[in-house]
Design a protein around this motif. Structure first.
Motif, PDB file in Angstrom:
ATOM      1  N   ALA A  69      32.232  48.292  48.334  1.00  0.00           N
ATOM      2  CA  ALA A  69      32.078  48.527  49.871  1.00  0.00           C
ATOM      3  C   ALA A  69      33.439  47.765  50.377  1.00  0.00           C
ATOM      4  CB  ALA A  69      31.046  47.765  50.320  1.00  0.00           C
ATOM      5  N   ASN A  70      34.288  48.450  51.054  1.00  0.00           N
ATOM      6  CA  ASN A  70      35.671  47.764  51.465  1.00  0.00           C
ATOM      7  C   ASN A  70      36.300  47.133  50.505  1.00  0.00           C
ATOM      8  OD1 ASN A  70      35.388  48.924  54.257  1.00  0.00           O
ATOM      9  ND2 ASN A  70      33.504  47.266  54.455  1.00  0.00           N
ATOM     10  N   LYS A  71      36.569  47.651  49.500  1.00  0.00           N
ATOM     11  CA  LYS A  71      37.326  46.994  48.391  1.00  0.00           C
ATOM     12  C   LYS A  71      38.678  47.595  47.945  1.00  0.00           C
ATOM     13  CE  LYS A  71      35.611  45.015  44.748  1.00  0.00           C
ATOM     14  NZ  LYS A  71      35.040  43.810  44.558  1.00  0.00           N
ATOM     15  N   GLU A  72      39.664  46.729  47.507  1.00  0.00           N
ATOM     16  CA  GLU A  72      40.785  47.273  46.867  1.00  0.00           C
ATOM     17  C   GLU A  72      40.808  46.792  45.378  1.00  0.00           C
ATOM     18  OE1 GLU A  72      44.934  46.511  48.437  1.00  0.00           O
ATOM     19  OE2 GLU A  72      43.872  46.730  50.466  1.00  0.00           O
ATOM     20  N   LYS A 124      31.241  52.896  49.878  1.00  0.00           N
ATOM     21  CA  LYS A 124      31.088  52.396  51.021  1.00  0.00           C
ATOM     22  C   LYS A 124      32.292  52.013  52.162  1.00  0.00           C
ATOM     23  CE  LYS A 124      26.257  51.135  50.437  1.00  0.00           C
ATOM     24  NZ  LYS A 124      25.146  50.351  50.868  1.00  0.00           N
ATOM     25  N   GLY A 125      32.446  52.211  53.389  1.00  0.00           N
ATOM     26  CA  GLY A 125      33.609  51.713  54.335  1.00  0.00           C
ATOM     27  C   GLY A 125      34.825  52.225  53.657  1.00  0.00           C
ATOM     28  N   LYS A 126      35.829  51.527  53.379  1.00  0.00           N
ATOM     29  CA  LYS A 126      37.263  51.764  52.979  1.00  0.00           C
ATOM     30  C   LYS A 126      37.576  51.548  51.607  1.00  0.00           C
ATOM     31  CE  LYS A 126      39.372  51.906  57.580  1.00  0.00           C
ATOM     32  NZ  LYS A 126      40.391  51.384  58.406  1.00  0.00           N
ATOM     33  N   VAL A 127      37.788  52.328  50.764  1.00  0.00           N
ATOM     34  CA  VAL A 127      38.003  51.971  49.249  1.00  0.00           C
ATOM     35  C   VAL A 127      39.162  52.339  48.657  1.00  0.00           C
ATOM     36  CG1 VAL A 127      36.814  52.175  47.038  1.00  0.00           C
ATOM     37  CG2 VAL A 127      35.350  51.962  49.084  1.00  0.00           C
ATOM     38  N   SER A 128      39.950  51.431  48.130  1.00  0.00           N
ATOM     39  CA  SER A 128      41.056  51.893  47.451  1.00  0.00           C
ATOM     40  C   SER A 128      41.264  51.518  45.986  1.00  0.00           C
ATOM     41  CB  SER A 128      42.385  51.346  48.109  1.00  0.00           C
ATOM     42  OG  SER A 128      43.547  51.416  47.675  1.00  0.00           O
ATOM     43  N   ASP A 168      34.076  55.432  54.526  1.00  0.00           N
ATOM     44  CA  ASP A 168      35.104  55.777  55.704  1.00  0.00           C
ATOM     45  C   ASP A 168      36.323  56.744  54.940  1.00  0.00           C
ATOM     46  OD1 ASP A 168      33.360  55.156  57.636  1.00  0.00           O
ATOM     47  OD2 ASP A 168      34.139  53.121  57.341  1.00  0.00           O
ATOM     48  N   SER A 169      36.923  55.919  54.112  1.00  0.00           N
ATOM     49  CA  SER A 169      38.104  56.705  53.303  1.00  0.00           C
ATOM     50  C   SER A 169      38.037  56.145  51.965  1.00  0.00           C
ATOM     51  CB  SER A 169      39.462  56.064  54.153  1.00  0.00           C
ATOM     52  OG  SER A 169      39.347  54.866  53.853  1.00  0.00           O
TER      53      SER A 169
END
Length: 475
Positions: free
Chosen positions: A465-468, A443-447, A426-427
């Motif tokens: 996946a969806n990780k900071e 995957k998903g939101k990764v920063s 997603d981003s």
């Protein structure tokens, strides 16, 4: 020259500028005239703002929904007839400097070792082979890209695409203090000059002699697009519609997302269709302009224009597009570039329309974050076309923000062993000293923001996946 009303001070400025410009030996008489006319219009302070209360949302007759266009003729001889009326023109005046490259931006490698220009040539080759047509390719260069492009196009000599190049105008930069041309002050190198925006495509086509050549070959329409827009493919439905309805000008627009809030939009104004750019919007209406409720579409800069109409309007000196002042600094001297945009010409053509096209026709590569998208598994290459992966369910592309470490193409490529899989992304936000291994999936939101002084390596085969992530301990 067009008559404009000037104060006596401005008339003096213009007169001095005229004398200084006449003495410049590096440019043609046409360029001198075009430049002086542009400055005269600028000094006269032509009204740039629109009256907000007069703006109307265009109807479906003015901005035609793409889905309502008649299907392409099925008979291949009819398709050949359509294509034989067409010329493709790519705006090729830009350098790849923002992406850390020297030379024309169109020779940056996009995918599978192929450059923008390679892909454009392959697309037209395939059309010409399939239908036995002769669609030529025109490249409008600037003095910055001309020499390099001439060398590069030699590699297409055996192609079935006729390639023509011509230069857009070269205007002197204006010194802000005394309104004299910078080259007349001894700055005669490239820094003394500028190409005056892509609105210059119309007079330059005419001045180069290319317009008359094309008309003599029976060509009727030119499809103009930025060379870095990978979605700007020849579309037979659009061409067919314009020929059937005798539309002299068509701008492709597409639904605006929050990423496009600054893009120009089409409005109906005093009975004509017109491009509204953010620079023309009164301050108190800027937030309304940026909203996606009232102004739902924006200009992709894919334009279809009738060649005879261009000739008529250029000869009548009727294309007075809004002037875009672009202030710059050269060696500490404040200078001004006056530019125009091709989309703003829409209001001068008869039966001009917009067509609201799918987002897939707008895929520009302005930065390495765009390069990441088109080099990833989100796209594949087929016949020179960049085709979106059906496996992605979200119709919008992921938003990608890469830090300054990735700004140049060479550093961008060096930091990825291979481009990650982003079909389910997603981003993505990346900053700091971050390096990607091979076969990474996002995957998903990764920063991934590396702490100062830390080299952060994402291991081969990682799935994030969806990780900071700020340091190795977060992996």
């Amino acid at each position: 020259m067009a008559t404009v009303t000037l104060s006596s001070a401005d008339a003096d400025k213009l007169s001095n500028l005229q004398s200084a410009t006449v003495a410049l030996s590096q440019i043609s008489e046409n360029e001198k005239t075009g430049f002086i006319n542009l400055v005269a219009r600028y000094l006269s302070g032509e009204a740039q703002h629109v009256e907000w209360s007069k703006i109307q949302t265009p109807t479906d007759e003015v901005v035609v929904p793409y889905d309502s266009l008649a299907p392409t003729p099925e008979d291949s001889s009819e398709v050949k007839n359509l294509l034989d009326k067409l010329v493709v023109l790519k705006l090729n005046g830009g350098l790849g400097t923002t992406m850390g490259c020297t030379g024309p931006k169109s020779v940056i490698e996009v995918r599978d070792g192929l450059t923008f220009l390679d892909l454009i040539v392959i697309q037209i080759e395939n059309l010409n082979s399939k239908f036995g047509s002769n669609v030529p390719l025109l490249l409008m260069n600037s003095f910055n890209t001309h020499d390099d492009t001439q060398k590069i196009v030699e590699k297409y000599t055996n192609s079935n695409v006729e390639i023509h190049t011509f230069n857009q105008s070269q205007y002197p930069r204006l010194v802000v203090d005394d309104f004299l041309p910078l080259p007349s002050k001894g700055q005669t190198g490239k820094d003394g000059w500028y190409p005056p925006g892509h609105g210059d495509v119309f007079p330059s086509l005419m001045n180069s002699g290319k317009l008359d050549t094309l008309l003599s070959q029976g060509k009727e329409y030119v499809f103009v697009a930025n060379s870095d827009n990978l979605g700007a493919l020849v579309d037979l439905k659009i061409l067919n519609h314009l020929i059937q309805n005798k539309n002299e000008y068509c701008m492709e627009v597409t639904p605006k997302t929050l990423a496009d809030v600054k893009g120009g939009t089409l409005i109906s104004y005093e009975g004509r269709v017109q491009l509204l750019e953010i620079a023309q919007v009164p301050d108190e209406h800027v937030s309304e302009f940026k909203s996606i409720e009232k102004f739902k579409i924006f200009n992709t800069n894919n334009l279809w224009v009738n060649l005879k109409a261009i000739k008529r309007l250029v000869e009548a000196d009727a294309l007075k597009m809004e002037i875009i002042p672009n202030p710059k600094e050269v060696d500490g001297v404040k200078v001004l570039q006056l530019e125009t945009a091709a989309g703003a010409a829409i209001k001068f053509f008869d039966k001009a329309i917009g067509i609201n096209v799918p987002r897939s026709r707008f895929l520009p590569v302005k930065a390495t974050s765009d390069l990441l998208l088109v080099q990833s598994d989100l796209y594949t290459l087929q016949d020179g076309f960049v085709v979106r992966n059906q496996a992605r369910e979200n119709p919008e592309n992921p938003s990608i923000e890469l830090g300054p470490e990735y700004k140049k193409v060479s550093s961008f490529l060096g930091r990825f062993k291979s481009i990650p899989s982003i079909v389910e992304l997603d981003s993505l936000k990346v900053a700091g000293d971050v390096w990607f291994g091979a076969g990474v999936t996002l995957k998903g939101k990764v920063s991934i923001i590396a702490k100062s002084g830390i080299k952060l390596e994402i291991p081969d085969g990682s799935v994030l996946a969806n990780k900071e992530i700020n340091g190795p301990e977060d992996l």
